[in-house]
Design a protein around this motif. Structure first.
Motif, PDB file in Angstrom:
ATOM      1  N   ASN A  55     -85.694  17.201   9.129  1.00 33.81           N
ATOM      2  CA  ASN A  55     -85.924  15.877   8.539  1.00 33.81           C
ATOM      3  C   ASN A  55     -84.683  15.340   7.809  1.00 33.81           C
ATOM      4  O   ASN A  55     -84.754  14.331   7.111  1.00 33.81           O
ATOM      5  CB  ASN A  55     -87.114  15.937   7.572  1.00 33.81           C
ATOM      6  N   ARG A  79     -85.910   8.021   9.656  1.00 33.01           N
ATOM      7  CA  ARG A  79     -86.714   7.626   8.491  1.00 33.01           C
ATOM      8  C   ARG A  79     -87.854   6.693   8.882  1.00 33.01           C
ATOM      9  O   ARG A  79     -88.813   6.534   8.135  1.00 33.01           O
ATOM     10  CB  ARG A  79     -85.835   6.958   7.433  1.00 33.01           C
ATOM     11  N   HIS A  86     -94.392  18.039   1.716  1.00 26.38           N
ATOM     12  CA  HIS A  86     -94.241  19.328   1.018  1.00 26.38           C
ATOM     13  C   HIS A  86     -95.535  20.144   1.029  1.00 26.38           C
ATOM     14  O   HIS A  86     -96.630  19.598   1.195  1.00 26.38           O
ATOM     15  CB  HIS A  86     -93.858  19.094  -0.443  1.00 26.38           C
ATOM     16  N   VAL A  90     -95.751  15.532  -3.410  1.00 27.08           N
ATOM     17  CA  VAL A  90     -95.533  14.736  -4.616  1.00 27.08           C
ATOM     18  C   VAL A  90     -96.132  13.357  -4.402  1.00 27.08           C
ATOM     19  O   VAL A  90     -95.812  12.680  -3.431  1.00 27.08           O
ATOM     20  CB  VAL A  90     -94.019  14.580  -4.895  1.00 27.08           C
ATOM     21  N   LEU A 106     -91.175   0.402   0.852  1.00 30.73           N
ATOM     22  CA  LEU A 106     -89.911   1.032   1.248  1.00 30.73           C
ATOM     23  C   LEU A 106     -89.574   0.709   2.704  1.00 30.73           C
ATOM     24  O   LEU A 106     -88.417   0.628   3.077  1.00 30.73           O
ATOM     25  CB  LEU A 106     -89.981   2.555   1.069  1.00 30.73           C
TER      26      LEU A 106
ATOM     27  N   ARG B 125     -88.644  18.035  -5.504  1.00 36.40           N
ATOM     28  CA  ARG B 125     -89.491  17.443  -4.448  1.00 36.40           C
ATOM     29  C   ARG B 125     -89.562  15.927  -4.586  1.00 36.40           C
ATOM     30  O   ARG B 125     -89.814  15.221  -3.622  1.00 36.40           O
ATOM     31  CB  ARG B 125     -90.916  18.022  -4.525  1.00 36.40           C
ATOM     32  N   TYR B 126     -89.363  15.446  -5.807  1.00 42.34           N
ATOM     33  CA  TYR B 126     -89.470  14.005  -6.044  1.00 42.34           C
ATOM     34  C   TYR B 126     -88.420  13.244  -5.232  1.00 42.34           C
ATOM     35  O   TYR B 126     -88.726  12.289  -4.518  1.00 42.34           O
ATOM     36  CB  TYR B 126     -89.300  13.746  -7.546  1.00 42.34           C
ATOM     37  N   GLU B 128     -86.712  14.402  -2.660  1.00 42.73           N
ATOM     38  CA  GLU B 128     -86.936  14.631  -1.221  1.00 42.73           C
ATOM     39  C   GLU B 128     -88.034  13.711  -0.690  1.00 42.73           C
ATOM     40  O   GLU B 128     -87.943  13.208   0.430  1.00 42.73           O
ATOM     41  CB  GLU B 128     -87.299  16.096  -0.974  1.00 42.73           C
ATOM     42  N   THR B 129     -89.065  13.500  -1.512  1.00 43.28           N
ATOM     43  CA  THR B 129     -90.158  12.617  -1.077  1.00 43.28           C
ATOM     44  C   THR B 129     -89.652  11.189  -0.906  1.00 43.28           C
ATOM     45  O   THR B 129     -89.971  10.513   0.076  1.00 43.28           O
ATOM     46  CB  THR B 129     -91.327  12.674  -2.094  1.00 43.28           C
ATOM     47  N   LEU B 130     -88.844  10.745  -1.862  1.00 47.30           N
ATOM     48  CA  LEU B 130     -88.274   9.388  -1.750  1.00 47.30           C
ATOM     49  C   LEU B 130     -87.419   9.272  -0.500  1.00 47.30           C
ATOM     50  O   LEU B 130     -87.490   8.291   0.235  1.00 47.30           O
ATOM     51  CB  LEU B 130     -87.417   9.083  -2.982  1.00 47.30           C
ATOM     52  N   LEU B 131     -86.616  10.319  -0.282  1.00 51.33           N
ATOM     53  CA  LEU B 131     -85.698  10.302   0.868  1.00 51.33           C
ATOM     54  C   LEU B 131     -86.473  10.280   2.182  1.00 51.33           C
ATOM     55  O   LEU B 131     -86.196   9.478   3.080  1.00 51.33           O
ATOM     56  CB  LEU B 131     -84.806  11.545   0.789  1.00 51.33           C
ATOM     57  N   THR B 132     -87.467  11.147   2.289  1.00 49.94           N
ATOM     58  CA  THR B 132     -88.199  11.248   3.554  1.00 49.94           C
ATOM     59  C   THR B 132     -89.014   9.982   3.829  1.00 49.94           C
ATOM     60  O   THR B 132     -89.248   9.625   4.980  1.00 49.94           O
ATOM     61  CB  THR B 132     -89.095  12.512   3.582  1.00 49.94           C
ATOM     62  N   LEU B 133     -89.418   9.286   2.758  1.00 49.92           N
ATOM     63  CA  LEU B 133     -90.172   8.043   2.963  1.00 49.92           C
ATOM     64  C   LEU B 133     -89.252   6.859   3.260  1.00 49.92           C
ATOM     65  O   LEU B 133     -89.715   5.751   3.474  1.00 49.92           O
ATOM     66  CB  LEU B 133     -91.041   7.733   1.739  1.00 49.92           C
ATOM     67  N   GLY B 134     -87.948   7.120   3.244  1.00 54.90           N
ATOM     68  CA  GLY B 134     -87.012   6.079   3.673  1.00 54.90           C
ATOM     69  C   GLY B 134     -86.442   5.240   2.549  1.00 54.90           C
ATOM     70  O   GLY B 134     -85.903   4.163   2.811  1.00 54.90           O
ATOM     71  N   ALA B 135     -86.523   5.729   1.298  1.00 57.20           N
ATOM     72  CA  ALA B 135     -85.935   4.962   0.198  1.00 57.20           C
ATOM     73  C   ALA B 135     -84.413   4.986   0.308  1.00 57.20           C
ATOM     74  O   ALA B 135     -83.824   6.049   0.491  1.00 57.20           O
ATOM     75  CB  ALA B 135     -86.375   5.561  -1.144  1.00 57.20           C
ATOM     76  N   ARG B 139     -82.791   2.294  -4.300  1.00 58.56           N
ATOM     77  CA  ARG B 139     -84.216   2.516  -4.585  1.00 58.56           C
ATOM     78  C   ARG B 139     -84.414   3.892  -5.215  1.00 58.56           C
ATOM     79  O   ARG B 139     -85.215   4.063  -6.128  1.00 58.56           O
ATOM     80  CB  ARG B 139     -85.019   2.466  -3.283  1.00 58.56           C
ATOM     81  N   ALA B 143     -85.820   4.746  -8.838  1.00 60.46           N
ATOM     82  CA  ALA B 143     -87.019   5.586  -8.977  1.00 60.46           C
ATOM     83  C   ALA B 143     -86.725   6.829  -9.812  1.00 60.46           C
ATOM     84  O   ALA B 143     -87.551   7.233 -10.643  1.00 60.46           O
ATOM     85  CB  ALA B 143     -87.535   5.983  -7.598  1.00 60.46           C
TER      86      ALA B 143
END
Lengths: 225, 226
Positions: A55, A79, A86, A90, A106, B125-126, B128-135, B139, B143
């Motif tokens: 990813n 993306r 995870h 989160v 987003l 993880r915070y 990584e979550t932003l990154l994987t959601l495309g932020a 952004r 965040a």
């Protein structure tokens, strides 16, 4: 190895180092679009690291990883279509609806389209009663469900899931299993790590074994135990 | 003992010059902290979020700059704002603007380094979550700053405390001019030298109170974060 046109991921001669030690290596691996693949192996064998590498969450690395025929770096499809979830996902502060809306923002969906997608996700993932709930107050199974719903609502059809049913009670586990089965049925690509043999048997089209940081494509059970 | 009683009497009596000096110091500190926060917090967040070669060197550099003595920072800014310097035409030397600029230069690496160190305590993880959601990068910075607001508050308070208590920059760039650039610390240095202990002590009491208040607020920020 030439990637097949229908490959979601193509990995070749991969070596990812962490503190100068090779943490994960893989000679070659291909995961097709619409395929369900389980990463299996003992704790610390590199399953989570591999999911994150696929990813684009970890790097740099030697070798190549391609997503839909293009390298990860600078690949806009990565993306847009792929999300990593995870083991303990989160969720952001706010309600479940806020979480879905944020992911949609987003991806630059307009207000009307976002509202439509949230309604659709609520119905598909049975979130109706949860939308107004504070995200921090959900159970493990509910959190996993919301995290997957958030990814799918935002347009992801390639999901990378780290131990999606770990530390859950039987009821939550069954709920997540049926959620994954439904995603598989809808044609989504699922790549997940798991210790749960029932989950692997029910959901995975094939398994990839991991041992000591090496991915063993086409491994037999004995190769990685 | 008499000096201490006299110092409290000066404060209680509302001695005009003492309170003007206190207000001026706090005004300089507020502006310089604000100037330092604008680039410092995003830099700290970018260092935290960034994945690039030389990141360790960049972090080490920010930490090293933080330890530079105040007079050296003052000297550096002096070379820019003195008449022959590139910003000489702005007339900042021996003016409030010069003190504020110098203090901001002092506080900037502190804000960046403390923000970076504080943000490292956030759950990885915070991001990584932003990154994987495309932020995108901005952004994610926004965040992360929102999520790490308590540790960032701490870094801002520490910067405010640092500039309020410094003397080198204010003396060198402000010139300690009465009713113009005189701050609590430069007044204390001057009055102690002249033997006017009561006024020096009265300002020392205010400085100590500011330090205690900052510590208290910082403690509240940590408690809220927990």
């Amino acid at each position: 190895m030439r990637p097949s046109p229908s490959a979601a991921f193509s990995v070749a001669r991969l070596a990812f180092r962490y503190e100068r030690r090779v943490a994960v290596s893989c000679e070659g691996l291909e995961i097709g679009l619409g395929e369900s693949v389980a990463f299996v192996g003992p704790n610390g064998s590199g399953k989570t690291t591999m999911l994150k590498l696929l990813n684009g969450l970890l790097g740099p690395f030697d070798g190549s990883i391609e997503f839909l025929g293009r390298p990860l770096r600078g690949n806009p499809q990565l993306r847009r279509r792929s999300v990593y979830v995870h083991q303990h996902p989160v969720l952001f502060a706010g309600t479940v609806r806020d979480n879905l809306a944020y992911a949609l923002r987003l991806k630059r969906f307009g207000r009307e389209e976002s509202a439509r997608r949230i309604d659709e996700a609520a119905e598909r993932f049975a979130l109706g009663g949860l939308l107004a709930r504070e995200a921090g107050r959900l159970s493990g199974g509910e959190t996993q469900r919301v995290a997957v719903a958030r990814a799918v609502a935002a347009g992801a059809d390639v999901l990378l899931l780290d131990e999606p049913t770990s530390s859950m009670d039987a009821e939550s586990e069954a709920g997540v299993r049926s959620l994954l089965a439904s995603l598989k049925g809808s044609g989504a690509t699922l790549v997940f790590s798991a210790h749960d043999e029932t989950l692997v048997r029910d959901i995975a089209d094939r398994t990839i074994g991991f041992a000591g940081g090496r991915a063993l494509d086409g491994a037999r059970q004995g190769d990685y135990r | 003992m008499d000096s201490i009683i006299g110092a409290f009497a000066l404060l209680a009596g509302g001695e005009r010059e003492v309170w003007w000096t206190v207000a001026t110091s706090l005004r300089f500190s507020l502006w310089s902290t604000l100037l330092a926060v604008i680039p410092g917090v995003p830099l700290g967040a970018a260092l935290f979020l960034g994945r690039f070669k030389g990141k360790r060197a960049a972090v080490a550099m920010v930490n090293a700059v933080m330890a530079v003595p105040t007079v050296v920072v003052g000297l550096f800014v002096y070379s820019f704002i003195s008449r022959s310097g590139p910003l000489g035409g702005l007339g900042l030397l021996y003016a409030p603007g010069g003190v504020i600029l110098g203090q901001a230069a002092l506080a900037f690496p502190l804000v960046a380094a403390m923000s970076y160190t504080g943000l490292q305590k956030l759950d990885p993880r915070y991001n990584e979550t932003l990154l994987t959601l495309g932020a995108g990068p901005w952004r994610r910075v926004l965040a992360i700053v929102r999520e790490g607001r308590y540790v960032i508050t701490q870094s801002v308070l520490a910067a405010f405390g640092r500039v309020t208590g410094e003397v080198g920059v204010s003396m060198m760039l402000g010139g300690n001019i009465r009713w113009y650039t005189r701050t609590m610390t430069t007044t204390i240095a001057l009055d102690a030298g002249k033997g006017e202990f009561e006024r020096a002590l009265s300002l020392g009491i205010v400085l100590l109170s500011v330090a205690l208040a900052i510590n208290f607020l910082s403690h509240l920020a940590v408690r809220d974060a927990a």
